[in-house]
Motif scaffolding. Structure first.
Motif, PDB file in Angstrom:
ATOM      1  N   GLU A  13       0.835  -1.190   0.000  1.00 34.03           N
ATOM      2  CA  GLU A  13       0.000   0.000   0.000  1.00 34.03           C
ATOM      3  C   GLU A  13       0.874   1.245   0.000  1.00 34.03           C
ATOM      4  O   GLU A  13       1.655   1.474   0.930  1.00 34.03           O
ATOM      5  CB  GLU A  13      -0.931   0.008   1.217  1.00 34.03           C
ATOM      6  CG  GLU A  13      -1.931  -1.125   1.209  1.00 34.03           C
ATOM      7  CD  GLU A  13      -2.956  -1.007   2.324  1.00 34.03           C
ATOM      8  OE1 GLU A  13      -3.019   0.065   2.959  1.00 34.03           O
ATOM      9  OE2 GLU A  13      -3.682  -1.985   2.553  1.00 34.03           O
ATOM     10  N   LEU A  14       0.757   2.021  -1.054  1.00 35.68           N
ATOM     11  CA  LEU A  14       1.548   3.249  -1.216  1.00 35.68           C
ATOM     12  C   LEU A  14       0.582   4.414  -1.402  1.00 35.68           C
ATOM     13  O   LEU A  14       0.575   5.093  -2.420  1.00 35.68           O
ATOM     14  CB  LEU A  14       2.500   3.112  -2.413  1.00 35.68           C
ATOM     15  CG  LEU A  14       3.473   1.927  -2.341  1.00 35.68           C
ATOM     16  CD1 LEU A  14       4.203   1.745  -3.658  1.00 35.68           C
ATOM     17  CD2 LEU A  14       4.469   2.104  -1.202  1.00 35.68           C
ATOM     18  N   THR A  15      -0.230   4.624  -0.392  1.00 36.00           N
ATOM     19  CA  THR A  15      -1.302   5.608  -0.449  1.00 36.00           C
ATOM     20  C   THR A  15      -0.781   6.962  -0.912  1.00 36.00           C
ATOM     21  O   THR A  15       0.208   7.475  -0.379  1.00 36.00           O
ATOM     22  CB  THR A  15      -1.963   5.747   0.928  1.00 36.00           C
ATOM     23  OG1 THR A  15      -2.407   4.452   1.348  1.00 36.00           O
ATOM     24  CG2 THR A  15      -3.138   6.709   0.865  1.00 36.00           C
ATOM     25  N   GLU A  16      -1.451   7.528  -1.899  1.00 41.43           N
ATOM     26  CA  GLU A  16      -1.009   8.801  -2.477  1.00 41.43           C
ATOM     27  C   GLU A  16      -1.737   9.964  -1.801  1.00 41.43           C
ATOM     28  O   GLU A  16      -2.958   9.933  -1.646  1.00 41.43           O
ATOM     29  CB  GLU A  16      -1.289   8.813  -3.981  1.00 41.43           C
ATOM     30  CG  GLU A  16      -0.827  10.068  -4.697  1.00 41.43           C
ATOM     31  CD  GLU A  16      -1.035   9.967  -6.192  1.00 41.43           C
ATOM     32  OE1 GLU A  16      -0.386   9.096  -6.815  1.00 41.43           O
ATOM     33  OE2 GLU A  16      -1.850  10.730  -6.741  1.00 41.43           O
ATOM     34  N   GLU A  17      -0.979  10.982  -1.427  1.00 34.54           N
ATOM     35  CA  GLU A  17      -1.565  12.181  -0.838  1.00 34.54           C
ATOM     36  C   GLU A  17      -0.724  13.394  -1.206  1.00 34.54           C
ATOM     37  O   GLU A  17       0.481  13.289  -1.452  1.00 34.54           O
ATOM     38  CB  GLU A  17      -1.661  12.046   0.681  1.00 34.54           C
ATOM     39  CG  GLU A  17      -0.339  11.780   1.368  1.00 34.54           C
ATOM     40  CD  GLU A  17      -0.488  11.521   2.859  1.00 34.54           C
ATOM     41  OE1 GLU A  17      -1.569  11.804   3.396  1.00 34.54           O
ATOM     42  OE2 GLU A  17       0.478  11.051   3.476  1.00 34.54           O
ATOM     43  N   ASP A  18      -1.381  14.540  -1.249  1.00 34.38           N
ATOM     44  CA  ASP A  18      -0.682  15.793  -1.517  1.00 34.38           C
ATOM     45  C   ASP A  18      -0.079  16.329  -0.225  1.00 34.38           C
ATOM     46  O   ASP A  18      -0.678  16.238   0.848  1.00 34.38           O
ATOM     47  CB  ASP A  18      -1.637  16.830  -2.100  1.00 34.38           C
ATOM     48  CG  ASP A  18      -2.104  16.457  -3.501  1.00 34.38           C
ATOM     49  OD1 ASP A  18      -1.625  15.438  -4.028  1.00 34.38           O
ATOM     50  OD2 ASP A  18      -2.948  17.182  -4.052  1.00 34.38           O
ATOM     51  N   VAL A  19       1.127  16.902  -0.349  1.00 35.34           N
ATOM     52  CA  VAL A  19       1.839  17.460   0.796  1.00 35.34           C
ATOM     53  C   VAL A  19       1.782  18.978   0.699  1.00 35.34           C
ATOM     54  O   VAL A  19       2.444  19.589  -0.149  1.00 35.34           O
ATOM     55  CB  VAL A  19       3.300  16.972   0.825  1.00 35.34           C
ATOM     56  CG1 VAL A  19       4.047  17.584   2.004  1.00 35.34           C
ATOM     57  CG2 VAL A  19       3.349  15.447   0.891  1.00 35.34           C
ATOM     58  N   ALA A  20       1.011  19.605   1.581  1.00 30.10           N
ATOM     59  CA  ALA A  20       0.798  21.054   1.503  1.00 30.10           C
ATOM     60  C   ALA A  20       1.998  21.854   1.989  1.00 30.10           C
ATOM     61  O   ALA A  20       2.152  23.026   1.629  1.00 30.10           O
ATOM     62  CB  ALA A  20      -0.438  21.433   2.315  1.00 30.10           C
ATOM     63  N   SER A  21       2.879  21.250   2.785  1.00 27.20           N
ATOM     64  CA  SER A  21       3.986  21.994   3.398  1.00 27.20           C
ATOM     65  C   SER A  21       5.126  22.272   2.431  1.00 27.20           C
ATOM     66  O   SER A  21       6.036  23.045   2.757  1.00 27.20           O
ATOM     67  CB  SER A  21       4.511  21.224   4.609  1.00 27.20           C
ATOM     68  OG  SER A  21       4.810  19.879   4.260  1.00 27.20           O
TER      69      SER A  21
END
Length: 598
Positions: free
Chosen positions: A318-326
């Motif tokens: 599982e390589l869950t994709e998410e955006d990094v706002a920082s």
């Protein structure tokens, strides 16, 4: 150069590493990217992707009144030398490396970056800035210090800098005159139980010796030796030796083109690259690296009958994709992504890729743990999946997110799975199983050649349902689906040259996808095209184009995923392992034989 320095971020970067971790260093010796404690970890050094709220994410050695810099690897090593010159005649040498050598019957390869700073001329005045950040640039980590060290409490490790430079000046980023050699050892929170200068001098010499010895035993072509050696070292630096995985690239979210949202996390292992990576490691004679990678692949491939396109470096599924706002992104181009949604996709070519790679286990007598009948039995379920899925729509090797087709390359790789299983069975004396897989391979081959051919266009198409071209068709002869002198293959290569090539670049495809129309040349595709030109008899055209592509590497001989058509500027994740695989294979095909030099 950073934007804070008044310049623009570029991929004119070098890489140092040791099989445990790696760091990217810009042309002024500033560490701008480095994930800890491994490739997939938190990027403590994240300046390359522009932290939004906190300055830093870097490890810089700044020269006051800086005028110019020069940078090169020490030949045949992964040790990087940068010389900074000021406007007053002063100069400083910075030597960067990650320690690696054989010790106690194994390899010493700590998560450590060593920096040696030597004054060369004048009275250079420098400032050392060590500014790791935590949680993807979102937080300044807690800091402590002692008499000769500074510590940063990061999420996954405590980082310790040991130095013989004035500690207060380093801790607070104050300038000072460099009047003698100084040393910086960044790594785990472990005291250095000896003099720092003695350790660094031994470490640099043993690390240099390791890389020179490793290169000594490579099998390389007569021509383009420097380029092949640098690519081989770079490929080695992309391997995580704890598991044997070879990552696609060390970065995430370097866009494929200016302003593009094609920003992906490549710090994982794609199975579709496996067959080609294993082949190039075999050709280089890098058998230890090859066997480690084969063990990684085999551990994944035989868990059950199904495969996903990519895995983490420690076999994570599982390589869950998410955006990094920082993080604002490379040149401010968002989003920055952590994880990759492609792990959920259906990409059926991976079955062929894995079988292609693991076939090496049965034919290479150099391997310590060769394949046997039991190994073959554990691979057969992959062949069954390949046969069952060869004409089922999937996302394809370009990982389309919004559509599915029966891609020609996918079908060809499913054929390759059946074909190689037939060969392996024959090698093992399993006549019945060999006949079984040969019959299945022929059925897939006949259907693929029939369904993908477009008589009216005079070339193969990218999928059974379409008429457009894509660069993966260049590989049909390479994997053996048909011979390179087959008129249909020759016509397809020529058509790709007409429709996908733009000067010294090549599109993957020109049809719009989920994100619009592609804008840059995909680097590996150019090497596929060069290889195909040579295969169909256009050897001189291939050589000339290869020379021009070599000239587009960065100043240290490294390649990214993509290149701009107009000026060859590097885009996409970096350094791209597959681009360097393509370079090595093309050089080996095109080079004059060694007998011409002897």
């Amino acid at each position: 150069m950073s934007e804070a320095d008044g310049g623009m971020q570029t991929l004119d970067l070098g890489v140092v590493g040791n099989g445990s971790f790696a760091a990217l260093i810009d042309a002024r010796a500033r560490v701008v990217w480095g994930c800890l404690p491994a490739f997939d970890g938190d990027p403590a050094f994240c300046a390359l992707l522009s932290p939004r709220e906190h300055p830093g994410g870097d490890f810089a050695i700044e020269l006051e009144d800086f005028e110019r810099a020069e940078q090169a690897y020490i030949p045949n090593t992964a040790v990087l030398r940068t010389v900074l010159h000021d406007s007053r005649g002063g100069s400083v040498e910075i030597l960067d490396f990650a320690p690696r050598w054989r010790q106690n019957a194994r390899f010493y390869r700590p998560v450590s970056l060593v920096r040696r700073i030597t004054p060369l001329a004048g009275a250079p005045r420098i400032r050392v800035l060590v500014r790791p950040l935590a949680e993807w640039g979102a937080r300044v980590p807690e800091t402590t210090w002692g008499s000769n060290h500074v510590r940063w409490l990061l999420p996954q490790m405590t980082l310790r800098l040991t130095t013989d430079a004035p500690l207060r000046f380093v801790r607070d980023g104050l300038p000072f005159v460099l009047n003698h050699r100084m040393h910086l050892v960044l790594g785990p929170d472990e005291p250095l139980a000896r003099s720092i200068d003695g350790y660094v001098e031994e470490a640099v010499n043993r690390t240099l010796d390791y890389w020179r010895e490793w290169v000594r035993y490579l099998s390389i072509p007569l021509e383009w030796q420097e380029a092949v050696i640098r690519s081989a070292i770079t490929l080695k630096l992309c391997q995580y030796e704890d598991s044997g995985a070879i990552i696609a690239a060390m970065t995430t979210s370097i866009p494929e083109a200016p302003g593009s949202s094609r920003n992906w996390d490549y710090r994982y292992c794609w199975l579709r690259d496996a067959g080609f990576v294993v082949r190039v490691l075999n050709r280089l004679g890098a058998t230890r690296s090859m066997e480690q990678f084969l063990h990684y692949i085999f551990n994944i491939a035989t868990h059950d009958g199904s495969l996903q396109p990519l895995y983490g470096i420690a076999f994570e599924k599982e390589l869950t994709e998410e955006d990094v706002a920082s993080l604002a992104g490379y040149r401010g181009v968002a989003p920055v992504r952590r994880g990759n949604l492609a792990w959920l996709q259906k990409q059926h070519d991976v079955y062929g890729s894995v079988v292609l790679a693991t076939t090496q286990l049965f034919f290479d007598q150099r391997l310590v743990d060769p394949g046997d009948i039991g190994t073959f039995a554990r691979l057969e379920p992959l062949g069954e999946r390949a046969f069952a899925l060869h004409d089922v729509p999937d996302a394809g090797l370009w990982e389309f997110r919004g559509r599915a087709e029966v891609h020609t390359y996918t079908a060809a790789m499913c054929w390759a799975a059946c074909d190689r299983l037939a060969r392996v069975a024959a090698k093992l004396g399993l006549a019945e199983r060999s006949a079984y897989w040969r019959e299945r391979a022929e059925r897939v081959r006949e259907k693929t050649l029939e369904r993908a051919w477009r008589e009216d266009a005079g070339h193969f198409s990218a999928s059974f349902e379409s008429t457009y071209l894509d660069a993966s068709l260049l590989l049909l002869a390479d994997i053996g689906l048909l011979p390179a002198d087959d008129p249909r293959y020759v016509a397809t290569v020529e058509a790709i040259g007409r429709e996908l090539r733009r000067g010294e670049g090549l599109f993957r495809y020109v049809a719009p996808d989920d994100f619009g129309v592609p804008e840059t040349s995909f680097t590996i595709c150019m090497f596929w095209y060069i290889d195909a030109l040579a295969a169909i008899g256009r050897q001189e055209d291939a050589r000339q184009l290869f020379e021009r592509i070599l000239a587009r590497r960065n100043h240290l001989g490294l390649l990214s995923e993509d290149m701009a058509f107009e000026d060859g500027e590097a885009w996409g994740n970096f350094p791209q392992a597959y681009s360097h695989v393509g370079l090595i294979m093309a050089a080996m095909r095109l080079s004059r034989p060694w007998t011409e030099a002897l």
